[in-house]
Write a protein that holds these residues in place. Structure first.
Motif, PDB file in Angstrom:
ATOM      1  N   ASN A 236       0.813  -1.224   0.000  1.00  0.00           N
ATOM      2  CA  ASN A 236       0.000   0.000   0.000  1.00  0.00           C
ATOM      3  C   ASN A 236       0.842   1.268   0.000  1.00  0.00           C
ATOM      4  O   ASN A 236       0.298   2.372   0.137  1.00  0.00           O
ATOM      5  CB  ASN A 236      -0.912   0.025   1.236  1.00  0.00           C
ATOM      6  N   GLN A 272      -4.898  -8.979  -0.101  1.00  0.00           N
ATOM      7  CA  GLN A 272      -4.275  -7.720  -0.488  1.00  0.00           C
ATOM      8  C   GLN A 272      -3.665  -7.821  -1.889  1.00  0.00           C
ATOM      9  O   GLN A 272      -3.733  -6.875  -2.688  1.00  0.00           O
ATOM     10  CB  GLN A 272      -3.192  -7.338   0.521  1.00  0.00           C
ATOM     11  N   ARG A 275      -6.387  -7.598  -4.557  1.00  0.00           N
ATOM     12  CA  ARG A 275      -6.849  -6.209  -4.693  1.00  0.00           C
ATOM     13  C   ARG A 275      -5.832  -5.374  -5.471  1.00  0.00           C
ATOM     14  O   ARG A 275      -6.197  -4.581  -6.345  1.00  0.00           O
ATOM     15  CB  ARG A 275      -7.078  -5.604  -3.306  1.00  0.00           C
ATOM     16  N   SER A 276      -4.539  -5.566  -5.168  1.00  0.00           N
ATOM     17  CA  SER A 276      -3.500  -4.805  -5.862  1.00  0.00           C
ATOM     18  C   SER A 276      -3.452  -5.158  -7.347  1.00  0.00           C
ATOM     19  O   SER A 276      -3.224  -4.297  -8.199  1.00  0.00           O
ATOM     20  CB  SER A 276      -2.130  -5.084  -5.229  1.00  0.00           C
ATOM     21  N   ALA A 278      -5.881  -5.932  -9.235  1.00  0.00           N
ATOM     22  CA  ALA A 278      -7.003  -5.313  -9.943  1.00  0.00           C
ATOM     23  C   ALA A 278      -6.918  -3.792  -9.978  1.00  0.00           C
ATOM     24  O   ALA A 278      -7.399  -3.164 -10.925  1.00  0.00           O
ATOM     25  CB  ALA A 278      -8.324  -5.744  -9.290  1.00  0.00           C
ATOM     26  N   THR A 279      -6.290  -3.187  -8.980  1.00  0.00           N
ATOM     27  CA  THR A 279      -6.372  -1.725  -8.849  1.00  0.00           C
ATOM     28  C   THR A 279      -5.074  -0.974  -9.092  1.00  0.00           C
ATOM     29  O   THR A 279      -5.117   0.222  -9.405  1.00  0.00           O
ATOM     30  CB  THR A 279      -6.874  -1.358  -7.439  1.00  0.00           C
ATOM     31  N   ASP A 280      -3.921  -1.609  -8.940  1.00  0.00           N
ATOM     32  CA  ASP A 280      -2.684  -0.862  -9.077  1.00  0.00           C
ATOM     33  C   ASP A 280      -2.471  -0.431 -10.527  1.00  0.00           C
ATOM     34  O   ASP A 280      -2.560  -1.256 -11.453  1.00  0.00           O
ATOM     35  CB  ASP A 280      -1.488  -1.724  -8.621  1.00  0.00           C
ATOM     36  N   PRO A 281      -2.172   0.849 -10.761  1.00  0.00           N
ATOM     37  CA  PRO A 281      -2.030   1.350 -12.131  1.00  0.00           C
ATOM     38  C   PRO A 281      -0.709   0.990 -12.813  1.00  0.00           C
ATOM     39  O   PRO A 281      -0.588   1.131 -14.035  1.00  0.00           O
ATOM     40  CB  PRO A 281      -2.136   2.866 -11.939  1.00  0.00           C
ATOM     41  N   LYS A 286       2.017  -4.853 -11.086  1.00  0.00           N
ATOM     42  CA  LYS A 286       1.131  -5.976 -11.391  1.00  0.00           C
ATOM     43  C   LYS A 286       1.933  -7.256 -11.652  1.00  0.00           C
ATOM     44  O   LYS A 286       1.543  -8.353 -11.240  1.00  0.00           O
ATOM     45  CB  LYS A 286       0.275  -5.653 -12.623  1.00  0.00           C
ATOM     46  N   SER A 315     -10.106 -10.864 -10.892  1.00  0.00           N
ATOM     47  CA  SER A 315      -9.013  -9.896 -10.997  1.00  0.00           C
ATOM     48  C   SER A 315      -8.071 -10.247 -12.146  1.00  0.00           C
ATOM     49  O   SER A 315      -7.563  -9.358 -12.841  1.00  0.00           O
ATOM     50  CB  SER A 315      -8.214  -9.849  -9.689  1.00  0.00           C
ATOM     51  N   TYR A 318      -9.454  -9.132 -15.560  1.00  0.00           N
ATOM     52  CA  TYR A 318      -9.318  -7.700 -15.868  1.00  0.00           C
ATOM     53  C   TYR A 318      -8.078  -7.433 -16.726  1.00  0.00           C
ATOM     54  O   TYR A 318      -8.061  -6.486 -17.519  1.00  0.00           O
ATOM     55  CB  TYR A 318      -9.207  -6.886 -14.577  1.00  0.00           C
TER      56      TYR A 318
END
Length: 458
Positions: A236, A272, A275-276, A278-281, A286, A315, A318
């Motif tokens: 995070n 965690q 989630r990362s 799917a969401t980390d830009p 990734k 995830s 995606y």
């Protein structure tokens, strides 16, 4: 006339025989002279060594000049029993029948002699040696015998090599500085757990940890110290490099390590990571997150079941929405085909009553792949230009054939085209069988689909 010749010949032969007998007697008497002198040094090699003279057949005694022949510049008779030093001119006087010897021209009067293991030296100038002369001669003798280097050479050696005391001191320092792997891991954990370090220092700590945590016991210790939770926190962080490194170290710590795999599940790492993903830009983040997920779920059926329950496959799907993520998409397909093969293997080798069999049976792998349209993701990737990606996709399609066979029917014609392409490459291949193996896999997949297609028509 004949009698005269015979008489001369007999005289010559007799003279020769007498000469040979005298030479033999002279050699034997010098070899076995009972009173030959020998210079003997005591056990101590110190400069103050006492030098004494020893008779071969007696105890240590004083020098007796009658036991050795002292040559002069003129011919001198050799007494019976005397030891003759080397380097003299020796003859038998044909008139008297006695052995004689003298110094060679230019000799200085100092002569060494040796008989067996005994050695000595004579001084024809004074007929005896002083204590200092003997000590000096003995030193010279030792130096010649053992080839002791001179002072200049000794100094060169000293400069080139370190002394024993210096080496002992260096080793002592090294031993004081050596730390075990677990001591290093503990120290790195303490530093990483500190809040008073810069971003650059934290990056360095994570890089060092990644190296050490490949070792099984180091990784277990790191997990016991609470290190897995620290890495999960790092996912995070606002800095993308630290997020990437945290995921990378996490994957290295839990790869092929059941204890740290369990620790990761207990620390909430899997949730965690999903989630990362799917969401980390950041694509770099990734990639490392996918590596960490793969490390947790492989050969750990409980984690695989948890992965699908937490929406892990969603995830992953995606990632197929972005055409720039082809390398990641191939990794995802490889991971799913590996998990599918792993499940099939264990269900075929375990008894249904075994706990591990029950765990694999509870994984909703096949249904999840079909429900999320995973089988459809593989077909477009066959058009990727690089051979490595094509090889992995074809292999994954073979592994997942039982699951995805109905989704592959419309690619038979394209497989024929690929088969021809790799047949040409295999023929032109100079070394190895890389293209030949790809061609073989494509051919196997096409034949299975052709047989299945004919069955469907019937």
């Amino acid at each position: 006339m004949f009698n005269v010749v015979n008489s001369i010949r007999a005289f010559n032969i007799t003279s020769l025989v007498l000469f040979l007998i005298c030479c033999y007697y002279m050699c034997v008497s010098s070899e076995h002279a009972p009173g030959a002198l020998t210079v003997v040094n005591k056990d101590n090699d110190d400069d103050n060594d006492e030098v004494s003279v020893q008779n071969e057949d007696s105890e240590i005694t004083n020098i007796d000049p009658l036991n050795v022949f002292y040559p002069e510049k003129e011919w001198k008779k050799i007494q019976p029993g005397q030891a003759i030093p080397a380097g003299l001119h020796v003859r038998m006087n044909m008139e008297t029948g006695l052995n004689e010897a003298k110094l060679m021209d230019g000799d200085d009067g100092h002569k060494y002699w040796k008989r067996g293991e005994k050695e000595g030296m004579v001084n024809t100038d004074s007929k005896e040696f002083t204590h200092e002369e003997l000590k000096r001669a003995l030193k010279d003798f030792k130096a010649t015998k053992h080839d002791v280097p001179n002072e200049k050479k000794a100094e060169e050696i000293k400069q080139k090599y370190r002394s024993y005391d210096e080496l002992k001191e260096d080793f002592k320092k090294i031993n004081m500085a050596v730390k075990t792997g677990q001591e290093i891991v503990t120290e790195l954990f303490d530093k990483l757990n500190s809040t008073n370090i810069s971003t650059e220092a934290r990056e360095t700590l994570l890089e060092d940890l990644e190296y050490h945590l490949h070792q099984y016991d180091n990784a277990v210790l790191f997990g016991d110290l609470g290190g897995i939770s620290l890495l999960v926190k790092g996912l995070n962080h606002t800095d993308p490099t630290l997020r990437s490194l945290s995921a990378f170290v996490l994957g290295s710590a839990i790869q092929n390590n059941p204890k740290t795999q369990i620790n990761a599940i207990e620390s909430g790492a899997l949730h965690q990571l999903i989630r990362s993903l799917a969401t980390d830009p950041e694509i770099a983040v990734k990639k490392k997150v996918l590596y960490a997920i793969s490390s947790i779920v492989r050969h750990f059926p409980f984690a695989q079941k948890k992965f699908f329950e937490l929406g892990g496959l969603r995830s992953l799907m995606y990632l197929f929405e972005d055409k720039k993520l082809h390398s990641l998409q191939v990794k995802v397909i490889t991971l799913m085909s590996d998990l599918y093969e792993e499940r099939v293997h264990w269900l075929g080798h375990l008894e249904p009553t075994e706990e591990k069999y029950k765990q694999y049976e509870q994984i909703p792998l096949k249904d999840s792949l079909l429900d999320h349209g995973f089988c459809d993701t593989m077909v477009p990737l066959l058009e990727l230009p690089d051979h490595d990606s094509r090889e992995k996709i074809v292999f994954a399609m073979l592994s997942l054939y039982d699951c995805c066979e109905k989704k592959f029917h419309n690619i038979v014609s394209y497989l024929l085209k690929l088969e021809d392409e790799y047949l040409t490459l295999a023929v032109d291949e100079d070394e190895g069988d890389y293209f030949q193996q790809i061609h073989k896999n494509i051919n196997s997949l096409r034949q299975q689909l052709s047989v299945a297609y004919k069955k469907d028509e019937l």
